[in-house]
Design a protein around this motif. Structure first.
Motif, PDB file in Angstrom:
ATOM      1  N   ASP A   1      57.433  55.669  40.457  1.00  0.00           N
ATOM      2  CA  ASP A   1      56.658  56.165  41.598  1.00  0.00           C
ATOM      3  C   ASP A   1      56.392  55.029  42.594  1.00  0.00           C
TER       4      ASP A   1
ATOM      5  N   ASN B   1      57.908  54.386  46.519  1.00  0.00           N
ATOM      6  CA  ASN B   1      57.124  54.104  47.712  1.00  0.00           C
ATOM      7  C   ASN B   1      57.602  52.839  48.427  1.00  0.00           C
TER       8      ASN B   1
ATOM      9  N   LEU C   1      53.340  58.772  43.753  1.00  0.00           N
ATOM     10  CA  LEU C   1      54.288  59.422  44.655  1.00  0.00           C
ATOM     11  C   LEU C   1      54.099  60.928  44.545  1.00  0.00           C
ATOM     12  N   GLU C   2      54.013  61.591  45.664  1.00  0.00           N
ATOM     13  CA  GLU C   2      53.914  63.045  45.664  1.00  0.00           C
ATOM     14  C   GLU C   2      55.318  63.644  45.664  1.00  0.00           C
ATOM     15  N   ARG C   3      55.532  64.594  44.780  1.00  0.00           N
ATOM     16  CA  ARG C   3      56.849  65.217  44.673  1.00  0.00           C
ATOM     17  C   ARG C   3      57.264  65.872  45.988  1.00  0.00           C
TER      18      ARG C   3
ATOM     19  N   CYS D   1      58.090  64.304  48.757  1.00  0.00           N
ATOM     20  CA  CYS D   1      57.530  63.661  49.950  1.00  0.00           C
ATOM     21  C   CYS D   1      58.587  63.446  51.022  1.00  0.00           C
TER      22      CYS D   1
END
Length: 546
Positions: free
Chosen positions: A69, A73, A181-183, A185
């Motif tokens: 994650d 980023n 981390l947002e899935r 993104c």
């Protein structure tokens, strides 16, 4: 499918007939596999050993999830987006997994490369795929910098394990990046989207680009469950460098799908049979896969001196010698199960524990793959009649089959004909349906687990001023270790005579101009080379002379 006798074959029939692929409409290996296993914060994902095997670094699925994650980023901050290609050249270290899983999550397409790539190899791959980034270590920084100005699409360079001028520092970037981390993104990835790009050798041109989709990992269900026979409690070790598709087979997808732990070891200075056996014993390896070359070296050791926890041993990549299997069984009590597949596929044919083992055969088709031996027109051949190994595509296309040879219409036309994918390999099937590998339809050389295209070696040889003509084939290793080695037939330029000094000079030239494993260990000088009327060199005649 051929008809089999009753008995132990009933289990194979049942599995093969009942098997069905399950490809969800929304699947991302990083989120749906790694992050799912991460719910158990203690479950081991990767055990990374030092070169001598004395030191081990444990990485759980939870740690891999969080680190990937964070690295995702890092990539987002650099401007990487879905579909961008990234050349990644790293040894067998934990950061390779972090970077790979991060790219999968984002839909960025990694291009794994062997650590033996030269500056010329790197330039070709970056430019051919229009890569936006290179991820590597200090050993390769100079090689990348040497050609960076020749690579117009290359925008970012990131170094792992050290610092270098003009390079993003992995550790510093990770420390500064957001932790979660947002899935989705950067946009959702679907199973049909490009996921992974491998370069594979050819004989009539430069390496081809093999493009796999996000459904590809699901194809390795058969590799893990039926070929390797993995369980969530296993510690699996495949001897492979991270730059080869064998790493996808044995060090990534199938193992993580079933939750098995993976052992890897950094071996920058070469393979050590003694250290390998010690590590297998010390860390409790339960399943093991290696090319025949490795087994040939291992059986030279006193196998009975070790207390192994092994339960299944496998091999692929080149033919397995029955004498090696016998020596391994005498030393460990275990057979070696051979199997077959390609960079373009998952495991297509295999031997199974619940089926009779025929030494020398690569076995029977894996579930989900309708494998046949056919002629040029796709007509299935009778038992014991040699033909092409082909995958029938008349039904559902298996997820483990590549999307395409990217940007190569000629290669696609040669491989996809009618309802078949032609592997380019030749074999025959016996009366019970077992496949017996004969050889590559083209001239690919398989040496010590490497696939070597003669064209690449010949191109480098011809750059040497002493070489007027040349042809490269595979030949038996006179030392009996590697199985097959690269042999070059060389016609010298006018006025030059063969010598040991010249042979070494030519070999050194190849070592420094392309990946060192490709250099010809045998050079035979000729006045002429056999050719067709049109001038094409007849490698088959040279192979027959070896």
């Amino acid at each position: 499918m051929a008809q089999f006798e009753t008995g132990r074959t009933a289990e194979y029939h049942r599995i093969f007939q009942q098997f069905a692929w399950n490809v969800p409409a929304d699947f991302n290996f990083g989120f749906d596999v790694v992050d799912t296993w991460a719910a158990d914060r203690t479950k081991l994902a990767v055990l990374s050993l030092s070169e001598d095997g004395e030191h081990a670094e444990h990485m759980s699925f939870f740690e891999l999830s969080r680190l990937s994650d964070r690295f995702a980023n890092v990539l987002v901050d650099l401007g990487l987006k879905k579909g961008d290609r990234v050349l990644i050249i790293l040894h067998s270290i934990p950061q390779w997994y972090v970077a790979m899983i991060a790219m999968f999550k984002l839909g960025v397409v990694p291009m794994p490369g062997t650590v033996l790539l030269t500056a010329k190899d790197i330039s070709y791959r970056v430019n051919r795929a229009e890569a936006a980034m290179v991820i590597t270590d200090l050993d390769h920084v100079a090689r990348v910098d040497e050609v960076a100005r020749q690579c117009p699409t290359l925008k970012h360079k990131l170094v792992v394990g050290d610092k270098a001028p003009g390079w993003v520092d992995y550790e510093a970037a990770m420390a500064a990046a957001p932790a979660r981390l947002e899935r989705g993104c950067l946009g959702q990835v679907s199973p049909a989207d490009p996921m992974l790009l491998y370069f594979t050798s050819g004989t009539t041109g430069q390496p081809k680009m093999v493009l796999h989709s996000h459904a590809y990992p699901l194809g390795h269900e058969v590799t893990a469950r039926y070929v390797l026979g993995l369980k969530p409690t296993d510690l699996h070790w495949t001897i492979s460098e991270t730059g080869w598709a064998k790493a996808a087979w044995g060090k990534l997808f199938g193992q993580m799908l079933v939750g098995a732990a993976i052992l890897q070891r950094k071996s920058a200075s070469g393979f050590s049979p003694e250290n390998t056996l010690k590590a297998m014993e010390r860390y409790g390896v339960t399943t093991f896969c290696a090319p025949p070359t490795v087994y040939r070296m291992l059986i030279q050791q006193d196998l009975k001196a070790y207390n192994f926890t092994l339960r299944r041993c496998l091999s692929a990549g080149e033919p397995m010698n029955p004498e090696v299997i016998k020596a391994w069984r005498d030393g460990t009590g275990l057979d070696i199960y051979d199997f077959y597949g390609q960079t373009e596929t998952v495991s297509l044919i295999s031997n199974y524990e619940f089926m009779p083992l025929k030494y020398g055969s690569v076995g029977l088709p894996t579930p989900g793959h309708d494998m046949r031996v056919v002629d040029e027109n796709g007509v299935e051949l009778a038992p014991n009649e040699e033909g092409y190994i082909a995958l029938y595509l008349g039904g559902q296309r298996p997820p483990g089959l590549m999307m395409e040879y990217w940007r190569d219409d000629e290669a696609m036309a040669a491989s996809f004909r009618g309802d078949f994918y032609y592997t380019g390999d030749r074999a025959y099937r016996d009366e019970e349906g077992y496949f017996w590998f004969v050889g590559r339809n083209d001239d690919i050389i398989k040496s010590s687990g490497y696939r070597i295209g003669p064209f690449e070696v010949e191109s480098v040889l011809l750059e040497h001023p002493a070489v007027a003509e040349c042809a490269v084939v595979g030949a038996p290793d006179p030392n009996g270790v590697r199985g097959v080695v690269v042999k070059a037939f060389v016609v010298l330029a006018k006025g030059l005579a063969p010598s040991d000094e010249l042979t070494k000079e030519i070999q050194d030239h190849v070592k420094t101009s392309t990946a060192p494993y490709k250099y010809p260990r045998i050079i035979e000088y000729r006045q002429t080379l056999p050719k067709t009327i049109s001038g094409k060199i007849l490698r088959r005649e040279l192979r027959a002379e070896k």
